[in-house]
Design a protein around this motif. Structure first.
Motif, mmCIF file in Angstrom:
data_model
loop_
_atom_site.group_PDB
_atom_site.id
_atom_site.type_symbol
_atom_site.label_atom_id
_atom_site.label_comp_id
_atom_site.label_asym_id
_atom_site.label_seq_id
_atom_site.Cartn_x
_atom_site.Cartn_y
_atom_site.Cartn_z
ATOM 1 N N LEU A 189 -3.166 -7.528 -11.634
ATOM 2 C CA LEU A 189 -3.299 -8.719 -10.802
ATOM 3 C C LEU A 189 -4.718 -8.904 -10.263
ATOM 4 O O LEU A 189 -4.902 -9.367 -9.138
ATOM 5 N N THR A 190 -5.716 -8.574 -11.066
ATOM 6 C CA THR A 190 -7.112 -8.725 -10.656
ATOM 7 C C THR A 190 -7.764 -9.879 -11.404
ATOM 8 O O THR A 190 -7.231 -10.390 -12.395
ATOM 9 N N ALA A 191 -8.940 -10.267 -10.935
ATOM 10 C CA ALA A 191 -9.701 -11.309 -11.629
ATOM 11 C C ALA A 191 -10.015 -10.891 -13.054
ATOM 12 O O ALA A 191 -10.000 -11.707 -13.987
ATOM 13 N N ASN A 207 -3.054 2.813 -2.657
ATOM 14 C CA ASN A 207 -3.745 1.861 -1.790
ATOM 15 C C ASN A 207 -3.705 0.479 -2.454
ATOM 16 O O ASN A 207 -3.535 0.354 -3.668
ATOM 17 N N PRO A 208 -3.833 -0.591 -1.670
ATOM 18 C CA PRO A 208 -3.651 -1.947 -2.218
ATOM 19 C C PRO A 208 -4.551 -2.286 -3.401
ATOM 20 O O PRO A 208 -4.102 -2.928 -4.357
ATOM 21 N N ASP A 209 -5.823 -1.849 -3.362
ATOM 22 C CA ASP A 209 -6.718 -2.150 -4.470
ATOM 23 C C ASP A 209 -6.238 -1.477 -5.759
ATOM 24 O O ASP A 209 -6.266 -2.085 -6.845
ATOM 25 N N TRP A 210 -5.803 -0.233 -5.640
ATOM 26 C CA TRP A 210 -5.299 0.474 -6.815
ATOM 27 C C TRP A 210 -4.024 -0.191 -7.331
ATOM 28 O O TRP A 210 -3.851 -0.365 -8.548
ATOM 29 N N LEU A 211 -3.136 -0.570 -6.428
ATOM 30 C CA LEU A 211 -1.883 -1.216 -6.836
ATOM 31 C C LEU A 211 -2.145 -2.565 -7.499
ATOM 32 O O LEU A 211 -1.496 -2.918 -8.492
ATOM 33 N N GLN A 212 -3.090 -3.323 -6.954
ATOM 34 C CA GLN A 212 -3.406 -4.622 -7.546
ATOM 35 C C GLN A 212 -3.847 -4.458 -8.994
ATOM 36 O O GLN A 212 -3.428 -5.229 -9.873
ATOM 37 N N GLY A 259 0.797 -1.218 0.000
ATOM 38 C CA GLY A 259 0.000 0.000 0.000
ATOM 39 C C GLY A 259 0.830 1.269 0.000
ATOM 40 O O GLY A 259 1.803 1.398 -0.744
ATOM 41 N N THR A 260 0.454 2.197 0.867
ATOM 42 C CA THR A 260 1.055 3.534 0.842
ATOM 43 C C THR A 260 2.471 3.590 1.394
ATOM 44 O O THR A 260 3.091 4.655 1.369
#
Length: 319
Positions: free
Chosen positions: A305-307, A295-300, A121-122
């Protein structure tokens, strides 16, 4: 041995709390278990152990290599130390100490490298590790694991407490989506087959296993059948599972919160090459990039690395 939960949208307990509770239970049963920290006791919640188990937590300060040396010395005297710091500091910063003072000297160290990959994350690029598994896989006899959720982590801590040598557990500090029912058990070195399909084999590890299942469900609705393996134990790798489930598949996709160099995908690729499996392989991971702030969701999403990325990758490869 294991059962998947019906509702994977819910998150479980924070993994750092699970780790601390699990180590505390080990301390209750075994006086040899100690915990070591590198000035991140509040972040990891290891400071709670100082209150619940006085004298069992050693605060080593911001000196990770020294922490490994202290742990190796304690191991040589019969103790079983559990060490924590962020993933890059637990591996990249003190690799030589782990290799020589730990593995080469036949000491027992269990290392929790927290917030791997996009989980950081940050905290940003300096705290990001896309290479920790590559380093730890290279150590003779090391165990390298990436648990999918709190249930698997709790089981894993208990399991590694029974083994000698170097054990590396990489996991988020925060809560992740539930995957397994409480009480599920596993086997070190054995992958878990979570669903079957005829067209594609998805091999995932860590919290990305849940995303792999999301992708498999969407692909199934589009007429593409997917087998999903939870390869929570990257070393030793379950080669038999790869050979069994990759047979007659049109495509194999590995999916990891790690760089493609030296990670789980590379390990799977070696097995497929050595056995001349005909299926095409696509490795989904990080390609030649450093970390960054977000933030982790943005980085993913930023690192693909998303579905949704899995669905697109599979459809493009099959087309």
């Amino acid at each position: 041995m294991f059962t998947c939960v019906m509702n994977r949208t819910q998150k479980g307990a924070e993994l750092r709390d699970v780790m601390v509770e699990s180590i505390g239970s080990l301390m209750d049963a075994d006086d040899r278990v100690l915990a070591l920290e590198a000035d991140l006791g509040d972040a990891s919640r290891f400071t709670r152990l100082a209150k619940t188990h006085p004298g069992k937590l050693i605060q080593c300060g911001i000196s990770e290599a020294n922490m490994v040396g202290v742990a190796a010395g304690l191991s040589s005297e019969g103790f079983h130390p559990f060490l924590h710091t962020f993933g890059p500091f637990a591996t990249r910063r003190c690799f030589d100490q782990i290799f020589l003072s730990g593995a080469y000297a036949k000491n027992t160290l269990t290392i929790y490298g927290s917030d791997p990959g996009f989980c950081v994350g940050t905290n940003g690029g300096t705290h990001t590790t896309w290479e920790d598994m590559a380093l730890m896989r290279s150590i003779p006899g090391a165990l390298v694991c990436d648990p999918a959720d709190e249930v698997q982590l709790r089981w894993l801590v208990s399991a590694v407490a029974q083994r000698d040598g170097i054990s590396y557990i990489r996991a988020n500090r925060k809560a992740v989506r539930n995957l397994y029912e409480q009480g599920s058990t596993f086997e070190l070195g054995r992958a878990n087959c979570l669903r079957t399909g005829d067209d594609v084999l998805l091999v995932a590890e860590g919290q990305l296993v849940s995303d792999a299942l999301d992708a498999a469900e969407e692909l199934s609705a589009a007429g593409i059948g997917c087998t999903v393996l939870d390869m929570f134990c990257i070393k030793p790798l379950d080669e038999a599972a790869i050979l069994e489930h990759a047979e007659n598949k049109r495509l194999v996709v590995t999916f990891e919160n790690h760089g493609v160099i030296g990670g789980m995908g590379e390990a799977v690729a070696a097995v497929m090459a050595e056995h001349a499996l005909p299926a095409r392989l696509v490795r989904m991971g990080v390609h030649e990039r450093f970390g960054q702030v977000g933030n982790p969701d943005w980085l993913q999403a930023a690192y693909g690395l998303t579905a949704t990325d899995v669905v697109r990758t599979v459809k493009e490869a099959l087309a």
